[in-house]
Scaffold this active site. Structure first.
Site, PDB file in Angstrom:
ATOM      1  N   CYS A  65     -48.557 -39.510  71.349  1.00 53.39           N
ATOM      2  CA  CYS A  65     -49.526 -40.597  71.247  1.00 53.39           C
ATOM      3  C   CYS A  65     -49.538 -41.441  72.511  1.00 53.39           C
ATOM      4  O   CYS A  65     -50.134 -42.518  72.536  1.00 53.39           O
ATOM      5  CB  CYS A  65     -49.210 -41.470  70.031  1.00 53.39           C
ATOM      6  SG  CYS A  65     -47.585 -42.261  70.085  1.00 53.39           S
ATOM      7  N   CYS A 115     -68.666 -54.032  64.033  1.00 52.87           N
ATOM      8  CA  CYS A 115     -67.991 -54.971  63.136  1.00 52.87           C
ATOM      9  C   CYS A 115     -68.252 -56.406  63.540  1.00 52.87           C
ATOM     10  O   CYS A 115     -68.241 -56.743  64.731  1.00 52.87           O
ATOM     11  CB  CYS A 115     -66.484 -54.688  63.159  1.00 52.87           C
ATOM     12  SG  CYS A 115     -65.501 -55.776  62.111  1.00 52.87           S
TER      13      CYS A 115
END
Length: 413
Positions: free
Chosen positions: A366, A62
């Site tokens: 998580c 990116c």
């Protein structure tokens, strides 16, 4: 003033760590073995140049990498990146004295993130929509995002316009954008109070642009199409700002692992159930009792069950499991259990599970650190840890999911 550093290893947040006489220095966007120059301030430094690059350094995917604050580690070769993420789980378990074979990381492909939180702010130059630069309050406008679903990227200009229509504050605010089966669901937070005319203008824009819903601070401004997601083929109309796993593929992987482990259980408890991503899938084979503290999420789960067909019975209970965990006596009514808490983990609930005789337990997390803590509690309570599978759904970030499966022989009563 810049200085020369040699990077010894990667830290837990993806920064390179240099060891100096005055302590460790964390330098973002560097890799082990590299020699760099960086401007130091206490224990952190800003990268100035890479003098000797690692052979594992690759071109980032990116143009906004190193600026927008969304990704930490796009510059790391893929196999090495996967090992680094898996090792985060391995090291967390080891720190608690847990010996268990950890599976290979389930990778996360680019362009799969279905839920993205943008920051927005009105400036003298106009609206800014993007991500906040790391360790800063500056919003970096973005024109691409290779982690996100193409539908979100294609809507960036429309989302920026919508941010301008609903902004009545001089401060930054957030817009959570979720791809659903009905279109984009936009949930704004702290954007300010809308006047009557602004509501009409924003609502007309939502309709004209084909968005599914606009909500602000939990209040639905307009909902042309009920935002719907599928959990194992069951349609769920999710409430504004509802928690969803970041990628659909990761959710399906986790649900598959959990479902296989609990396949012999006739009655299952789903703790921290959310909108039902596990419960509604498990109900294909087992009766499920879903426990969740968030009322709108629980209502969505219950309604989805009532309109679905072919499922076993699903009951629901609103309960703050941090303040009032299910007791081991309550848990003993179940043959299987899955729990998927927030990042803080489920320490008190784990203590009750450890005292129970539920034979099959699946722990989803998580946060490897709190997962390891909770697994230690369960193991000390007599559970055998059978497997741990790390799953990447936060591509190029330091975050990693994991599913741990445990078993305990059931006592005769």
């Amino acid at each position: 003033m810049s200085a020369r550093f040699t990077i010894a290893r990667l830290g837990s947040q993806g920064d390179g760590v240099a060891e100096t006489d005055s302590g460790e220095v964390f330098i973002p966007f560097t890799l082990p073995g590299e020699t760099v120059t960086a401007a130091r301030e206490k224990d952190r430094a800003t990268l100035m140049s890479v003098l000797e690059a690692s052979p594992l350094r690759i071109d980032p995917a990116c143009r906004h990498f190193t600026e927008c604050g969304g990704c930490a580690i796009q510059h790391f070769e893929a196999d090495s990146y996967d090992r680094w993420k898996r090792d985060k789980v391995v090291h967390a378990l080891k720190s608690k004295g847990i010996a268990c074979a950890v599976g290979a990381l389930v990778p996360c492909p680019p362009r799969t993130r279905r839920r993205v939180v943008f920051s927005a702010r009105r400036t003298e130059a106009g609206m800014r929509l993007g991500f906040v630069r790391a360790l800063s309050s500056e919003i970096i406008p973005i024109e691409e995002c290779p982690i996100s679903l193409p539908g979100i990227v294609a809507a960036l200009d429309r989302l920026k316009t919508l941010a301008g229509l609903i902004c009545t504050t001089t401060k930054s605010f957030h817009m959570t954008v979720t791809v659903t089966g009905s279109g984009l669901d936009v949930a704004a937070h702290d954007s300010g109070k809308l006047g009557g005319n602004q509501r009409r203008v924003a609502s007309n824009f939502v309709i004209a642009e084909g968005l599914a819903r606009l909500s602000i601070d939990g209040e639905i401004i307009i909902e042309p199409k009920k935002p719907v997601v599928l959990f194992g083929g069951v349609a769920v109309a999710v409430p504004p700002g509802a928690f969803l796993q970041a990628t659909e593929a990761a959710e399906q992987t986790m649900a598959g692992i959990v479902g296989q482990h609990l396949s012999r259980a006739r009655k299952v408890a789903d703790l921290f159930a959310g909108c039902g991503s596990f419960a509604l899938r498990l109900a294909a084979k087992s009766e499920v009792h879903a426990v969740e503290g968030d009322a709108p999420a629980l209502a969505a789960l219950d309604k989805a069950f009532r309109f679905a067909s072919g499922l076993k019975r699903v009951t629901s209970e609103r309960r703050d499991l941090f303040r009032r965990p299910l007791t081991f006596k309550e848990l003993n009514a179940f043959d299987g259990l899955v729990f998927d808490p927030p990042r803080a983990g489920a320490e008190d609930q784990s203590k009750q599970i450890a005292r129970s005789d539920v034979p099959y337990v699946a722990a989803v997390s998580c946060n490897p650190v709190t997962l390891a803590r909770d697994l230690r509690i369960l193991i000390d309570g007599g559970y055998a840890l059978k497997s741990v599978t790390p799953i990447d759904q936060f591509l190029w970030s330091p975050h990693v999911e994991a599913v741990a499966l445990l078993e305990k022989p059931r006592r005769r009563r």
